[in-house]
Scaffold this active site. Structure first.
Site, mmCIF file in Angstrom:
data_model
loop_
_atom_site.group_PDB
_atom_site.id
_atom_site.type_symbol
_atom_site.label_atom_id
_atom_site.label_comp_id
_atom_site.label_asym_id
_atom_site.label_seq_id
_atom_site.Cartn_x
_atom_site.Cartn_y
_atom_site.Cartn_z
ATOM 1 N N LYS A 270 -12.158 8.940 0.946
ATOM 2 C CA LYS A 270 -11.469 9.657 2.034
ATOM 3 C C LYS A 270 -10.321 10.494 1.481
ATOM 4 O O LYS A 270 -10.183 11.673 1.783
ATOM 5 C CB LYS A 270 -10.914 8.668 3.079
ATOM 6 C CG LYS A 270 -11.958 7.774 3.723
ATOM 7 C CD LYS A 270 -11.354 6.865 4.782
ATOM 8 C CE LYS A 270 -10.323 5.877 4.274
ATOM 9 N NZ LYS A 270 -10.841 4.859 3.340
ATOM 10 N N ARG B 63 -7.712 3.259 12.927
ATOM 11 C CA ARG B 63 -8.405 2.172 12.230
ATOM 12 C C ARG B 63 -8.813 1.055 13.168
ATOM 13 O O ARG B 63 -9.470 0.108 12.745
ATOM 14 C CB ARG B 63 -7.442 1.587 11.200
ATOM 15 C CG ARG B 63 -7.838 1.830 9.772
ATOM 16 C CD ARG B 63 -6.793 1.161 8.924
ATOM 17 N NE ARG B 63 -7.240 0.982 7.599
ATOM 18 C CZ ARG B 63 -6.999 1.837 6.607
ATOM 19 N NH1 ARG B 63 -6.337 2.937 6.828
ATOM 20 N NH2 ARG B 63 -7.424 1.574 5.396
ATOM 21 N N ARG C 94 -9.921 2.802 -10.078
ATOM 22 C CA ARG C 94 -9.037 3.837 -9.523
ATOM 23 C C ARG C 94 -7.634 3.709 -10.118
ATOM 24 O O ARG C 94 -7.114 2.617 -10.319
ATOM 25 C CB ARG C 94 -8.921 3.689 -8.005
ATOM 26 C CG ARG C 94 -7.800 4.588 -7.453
ATOM 27 C CD ARG C 94 -7.760 4.704 -5.975
ATOM 28 N NE ARG C 94 -7.713 3.433 -5.289
ATOM 29 C CZ ARG C 94 -7.934 3.307 -4.001
ATOM 30 N NH1 ARG C 94 -8.221 4.350 -3.267
ATOM 31 N NH2 ARG C 94 -7.875 2.115 -3.435
ATOM 32 N N ARG D 249 -3.078 0.501 -7.733
ATOM 33 C CA ARG D 249 -2.389 0.189 -6.487
ATOM 34 C C ARG D 249 -2.245 -1.313 -6.306
ATOM 35 O O ARG D 249 -3.110 -2.078 -6.722
ATOM 36 C CB ARG D 249 -3.180 0.770 -5.305
ATOM 37 C CG ARG D 249 -2.667 2.101 -4.868
ATOM 38 C CD ARG D 249 -3.531 2.804 -3.864
ATOM 39 N NE ARG D 249 -4.029 1.996 -2.757
ATOM 40 C CZ ARG D 249 -4.776 2.487 -1.785
ATOM 41 N NH1 ARG D 249 -5.094 3.770 -1.784
ATOM 42 N NH2 ARG D 249 -5.220 1.715 -0.817
ATOM 43 N N ARG E 19 -9.905 -6.090 2.699
ATOM 44 C CA ARG E 19 -9.894 -4.736 3.290
ATOM 45 C C ARG E 19 -11.293 -4.358 3.770
ATOM 46 O O ARG E 19 -11.441 -3.718 4.808
ATOM 47 C CB ARG E 19 -9.380 -3.719 2.261
ATOM 48 C CG ARG E 19 -7.850 -3.800 2.100
ATOM 49 C CD ARG E 19 -7.385 -3.222 0.781
ATOM 50 N NE ARG E 19 -7.683 -1.826 0.621
ATOM 51 C CZ ARG E 19 -7.716 -1.209 -0.566
ATOM 52 N NH1 ARG E 19 -7.451 -1.885 -1.677
ATOM 53 N NH2 ARG E 19 -7.965 0.071 -0.633
#
Ligand code: AP5
Length: 212
Positions: free
Chosen positions: A13, A88, A126, A159, A170
């Site tokens: 996203k 969300r 990531r 992160r 998540r």
């Protein structure tokens, strides 16, 4: 263009929304980035959000709706925006309808489809710039100079919520609380689904076609 991106954690996203925002000259509004900024700045919001985010759970609807209401009232969002990470929950989606009203430009909603096993691989590799939020991937798109950002030279880091346990939570939150948001927009005939698997450029082309 008033566009909403829906997709599981790590579906791309942020990567795609940044590109689209540049293409259309409209702001990319990421609620995750806004919360991470609040944490870095040590604000009350950041202090409240930090443990919730680290655990992979969702911050309260009331807090998030207030943040988005304030952000969309800013002048740069008056001609369009790309929402990444909001709404969300169905409660957030219903409130968003009230915030954007019945303007001439209808909401467009794009759902990126990526299976859970691909998500885990993407997220584990990531890295994100600690300063400007640029997104990297150690295999597909590594920073040119090792551990620093190509754009601003700040440190590129993993992160805090990219631990295996938080990613699992998540994903659970996505399936339980956010997939009903996609169904909410489907019943309004606003939802477009895009295959999010494949090279970033190819996914971007699919998104452009879907929006054309
Ligand atoms: P948020 O920051 O929104 O996180 P998320 O939804 O979990 O999404 P990510 O940022 O992890 O992934 P992404 O889809 O943007 O993927 P990316 O482009 O980085 O939210 C974080 C937390 O904040 C939430 O858990 C919650 O606690 C809180 N929060 C935020 N909004 C909220 C709200 N509205 N209500 C309540 N709580 C809220 O890509 C991932 C990796 O894959 C990168 O390394 C990238 O380089 C790579 N990649 C991208 N595309 C491809 C591709 N096509 N092929 C291969 N690799 C790719």
């Amino acid at each position: 263009m008033k566009l909403i991106f829906i997709g599981p954690p790590g579906s791309g996203k942020g990567t795609q929304a940044k590109r689209l925002a540049g293409r259309f000259g409209i702001p990319h509004i990421s609620t995750g980035d806004m919360l991470r900024e609040a944490i870095a700045d040590g604000t009350e919001l950041g202090k409240e959000a930090a443990p919730i985010m680290a655990a992979g759970a969702l911050v309260s609807d009331d807090l998030m709706i207030g943040i988005i209401r304030d952000r969309l009232a800013k002048s740069d969002a008056s001609h369009g925006f790309i929402l990444d990470g909001f709404p969300r929950t169905v409660v957030q989606a219903e409130k968003l309808d009230g915030i954007v009203g019945n303007g001439t430009e209808p909401l467009r909603v794009l759902q990126l489809l990526v299976p859970d096993d691909a998500i885990v691989r993407r997220i584990s590799l990531r890295r994100t710039c600690s300063q400007c939020g640029a997104i990297y991937h150690l295999e597909n798109n590594p920073p040119a100079a090792g551990g620093v950002c190509d754009r601003c030279g700040a440190a590129v880091v993993a992160r805090a919520d990219d631990t295996e346990e938080a990613v699992r939570k998540r994903l659970e939150a996505f399936h339980r609380q956010t997939l009903p948001v996609a169904a909410f927009y489907k019943t309004k005939s606003l939802l477009r689904e895009v295959d999010g698997v494949g090279p970033v450029d190819e996914v971007f082309e699919r998104i452009e076609k879907s929006l054309a």
